[in-house]
Design an enzyme around this catalytic site. Structure first.
Site, PDB file in Angstrom:
ATOM      1  N   PRO A   2      26.359   5.302 -20.365  1.00 14.21           N
ATOM      2  CA  PRO A   2      26.999   6.672 -20.784  1.00 14.21           C
ATOM      3  C   PRO A   2      27.632   6.500 -22.047  1.00 14.21           C
ATOM      4  CG  PRO A   2      27.754   5.874 -18.504  1.00 14.21           C
ATOM      5  CD  PRO A   2      27.170   4.627 -19.107  1.00 14.21           C
ATOM      6  N   GLU A   3      27.309   7.652 -22.843  1.00 13.37           N
ATOM      7  CA  GLU A   3      27.875   7.644 -24.201  1.00 13.37           C
ATOM      8  C   GLU A   3      28.917   8.849 -24.321  1.00 13.37           C
ATOM      9  OE1 GLU A   3      24.659   7.812 -26.969  1.00 13.37           O
ATOM     10  OE2 GLU A   3      23.145   6.530 -25.652  1.00 13.37           O
ATOM     11  N   HIS A 102      27.739   1.895  -3.270  1.00 10.52           N
ATOM     12  CA  HIS A 102      28.337   0.746  -4.240  1.00 10.52           C
ATOM     13  C   HIS A 102      29.834   1.155  -4.862  1.00 10.52           C
ATOM     14  CE1 HIS A 102      24.319  -0.765  -4.404  1.00 10.52           C
ATOM     15  NE2 HIS A 102      23.875   0.450  -4.594  1.00 10.52           N
ATOM     16  N   ARG A 121      25.628  -1.836 -11.197  1.00 12.01           N
ATOM     17  CA  ARG A 121      25.514  -3.067 -11.779  1.00 12.01           C
ATOM     18  C   ARG A 121      26.848  -3.892 -12.234  1.00 12.01           C
ATOM     19  NH1 ARG A 121      20.636  -2.123 -16.198  1.00 12.01           N
ATOM     20  NH2 ARG A 121      20.917  -4.360 -16.289  1.00 12.01           N
ATOM     21  N   ARG A 163      25.841  -1.679 -46.738  1.00 14.47           N
ATOM     22  CA  ARG A 163      25.522  -2.366 -45.677  1.00 14.47           C
ATOM     23  C   ARG A 163      24.075  -2.573 -45.744  1.00 14.47           C
ATOM     24  NH1 ARG A 163      29.289  -1.504 -40.649  1.00 14.47           N
ATOM     25  NH2 ARG A 163      27.759  -2.006 -39.333  1.00 14.47           N
TER      26      ARG A 163
END
Ligand SMILES: [Zn+2]
Length: 283
Positions: A2-3, A102, A121, A163
């Site tokens: 999830p973002e 879960h 997970r 960078r």
């Protein structure tokens, strides 16, 4: 994983049910969730707490807990029990409002609501801290919020300057900008017509301005669609919204580009699967 848009969607759903309520009983079944603390210790400190607010910072849920109502009658205001629960959903964590598979933790509220935390997970984390500790924990890990005032083109240009890393790696760096992950990075770079492997420090100011606008637009569209329901975190008992229907590159390797028809290419950048259009997106 999830973002920002998915975590923001979780935040809104959780806040609607839990803000202003008291947690009557917390149960935590998975020691991985709270380590290094014992799950029983965290559960005991959550039980009886009133939830003042559920906020979001980057991909973290920030659950602000107020004074323990039972204690407050007996203690002075100096003994405030303010705590912050930092929840990171990682790969497959999420809150459910019906019994779920879960389940790793359950919160029962004073109005009878039962909230389950499920995580297939088991990479998610619950960290219970004092407010100052929480601030510090987030502060050293996260740059500005991409939808906040501090995230400007000038700021982004400063962080990308000199960078050598690929621009995709730079915008995935949570200290550069908080909450962007693989999906919205690919979508933003496509919208900005920037090759994901382009060295971050070589981008012109005009292209950085396009990237800045594209990051904001991709995240806002994701929030509007209530996040994306995709392979990694689609579940039979819940999930997010329809943002995936609008993705132009993420998950579309091998398909024709929606803009030019060139076959979208799949590669690995910053150890993440990456899809881009070799015609539209330039170094
Ligand atoms: Zn194209």
């Amino acid at each position: 994983m999830p973002e920002l848009p998915e975590v923001e969607t979780e935040r809104g759903r959780l806040a609607a049910r839990i803000e202003g309520r008291r947690i009557s009983v917390a149960r935590i079944d998975d020691p991985r969730l709270t380590r290094p603390e014992e799950p029983e210790w965290v559960a005991a400190r959550l039980s009886g707490e009133r939830v003042e607010a559920v906020e979001r910072r980057g991909k973290y849920l920030v659950v602000r807990l107020g004074e323990n109502e039972n204690d407050s009658q007996y203690e002075s205001e100096n003994d405030s029990q303010s705590q912050v629960l930092l929840v990171h959903l990682r790969m497959t964590g999420g809150f459910r409002y019906a019994p779920a598979s879960h389940e790793r933790a359950v919160l029962e509220l004073d109005d009878g609501t039962r909230i389950a935390y499920r995580d297939l997970r088991r990479f998610g984390t619950w960290l219970l801290l004092d407010p100052e500790e929480a601030e510090e924990h987030l502060g050293i890990r996260l740059g500005p919020e991409p939808l906040g005032r501090r995230f400007t083109t000038a700021y982004l240009a400063g962080r990308l300057a000199r960078r050598k890393a690929p621009v995709k790696a730079a915008i995935l760096d949570q200290r550069v900008v908080a909450g962007v992950g693989n999906i919205y990075a690919d979508e933003a770079l496509f919208a900005a017509k920037i090759h994901p492997a382009a060295p971050a420090g070589r981008l012109s100011r005009a292209r950085i301005a396009r990237l800045h606008a594209a990051v904001v637009a991709a995240l806002e569209a994701g929030i509007e669609a209530q996040g994306a329901s995709i392979r990694d975190f689609r579940t039979p008992d819940g999930g997010y919204g329809s943002a995936q229907e609008r993705f132009l590159v993420y998950g579309r390797g091998g398909e024709p580009c929606a803009v030019c028809g060139t076959v979208l290419r799949r590669t690995v950048i910053a150890q993440r699967g990456t899809v881009y259009c070799p015609h539209c997106q330039r170094y």
